[in-house]
Design an enzyme around this catalytic site. Sequence first.
Site, mmCIF file in Angstrom:
data_model
loop_
_atom_site.group_PDB
_atom_site.id
_atom_site.type_symbol
_atom_site.label_atom_id
_atom_site.label_comp_id
_atom_site.label_asym_id
_atom_site.label_seq_id
_atom_site.Cartn_x
_atom_site.Cartn_y
_atom_site.Cartn_z
ATOM 1 N N LEU A 77 -5.619 4.713 -1.807
ATOM 2 C CA LEU A 77 -6.067 4.360 -0.449
ATOM 3 C C LEU A 77 -6.717 5.532 0.260
ATOM 4 O O LEU A 77 -7.643 5.354 1.051
ATOM 5 C CB LEU A 77 -4.862 3.878 0.372
ATOM 6 N N GLU A 82 -3.251 9.796 6.610
ATOM 7 C CA GLU A 82 -3.975 10.956 6.068
ATOM 8 C C GLU A 82 -4.194 12.028 7.154
ATOM 9 O O GLU A 82 -4.118 13.223 6.873
ATOM 10 C CB GLU A 82 -5.314 10.538 5.452
ATOM 11 N N HIS A 99 -1.205 14.112 7.361
ATOM 12 C CA HIS A 99 -1.214 15.208 6.376
ATOM 13 C C HIS A 99 -2.141 16.336 6.827
ATOM 14 O O HIS A 99 -1.808 17.518 6.705
ATOM 15 C CB HIS A 99 -1.725 14.712 5.019
ATOM 16 N N ASP A 129 0.519 -1.555 6.008
ATOM 17 C CA ASP A 129 0.046 -1.210 7.353
ATOM 18 C C ASP A 129 0.839 -1.931 8.446
ATOM 19 O O ASP A 129 1.150 -1.344 9.489
ATOM 20 C CB ASP A 129 -1.445 -1.536 7.508
#
Length: 254
Positions: free
Chosen positions: A123, A164, A167, A227
């Site tokens: 993803l 993301e 991160h 999600d």
Amino acid sequence: RQSLVDIPVVLHVVHSTPEQNVSDAQIQSQIEVLNQDFRAGNPDVNKVPAAWQDLVADVRLQFHLARTDPLGRPTSGITRTQSSTPDWGTDDLVKFSLSGGRDAWPADIYLNVWVCRLRRGLLGYAQFPGGAASTDGVVVTDTAVGTTGTAKAPFDGGRTAVHEIGHWLNLRHIWGDDDEGCSGSDFVSDTPNQAGPNLGSPDFPQVTCGNGPNGDMFMNYMDYTDDAAMFMFTKGQAARMDATLDQARQTLTR
Ligand code: ARG
Ligand code: ZN
Ligand code: CA
């Protein structure tokens, strides 16, 4: 940090088919999700179990598509690149024009987001703070961008980019990246110690590593749930992201 930080985003669409060339509207829907989730303004935040509602964090981050390019000219904040590469891996080739992708804009000013077809159902992936500017940013597969257009269930809530960017701001996976062990840490004190990733849409509670009665915080953006099943960052995670914005990514706050 009390004030809001507003981050300029450049989104590089690298496509080999018309379907991969996601629309401006789909990209806009992604920006809207970021602006909800990083302010605890997401409509599903009320699904957080009562025991953890006090831990829900407003990260005080906003995102907007860049309005000026690196040369100071007006821009939509979206670049579009036709490529002969059908799909991409985690080797960062998509981040370079020389390898059929698109070069990053200066990472001290912009959050670079590459949208392209990732191989093997991946993803997205991200670069942690402290790496090379030329590869800094996050990559999201085209079918997991935003909430409209080609966004495909169960990853059609725009949460891949949320995860993301977590991160990119130095957050680790909530289970501590030691897979099923109980010794890994995400270096955040208010997230429960948990064994491994949760997938899909688990029922509450999921007890591992003696973390009962509430168990794993599988509704956290840094788990691997669907999600529709993830809807919070904690205050401890927000503090870790704040520290990144005060230090390694300070230039983005100017
Ligand atoms: N790096 C993760 C992967 O590709 C992203 C997980 C995002 N989770 C989500 N519900 N969107 O597996
Ligand atoms: Zn991850
Ligand atoms: Ca673990």
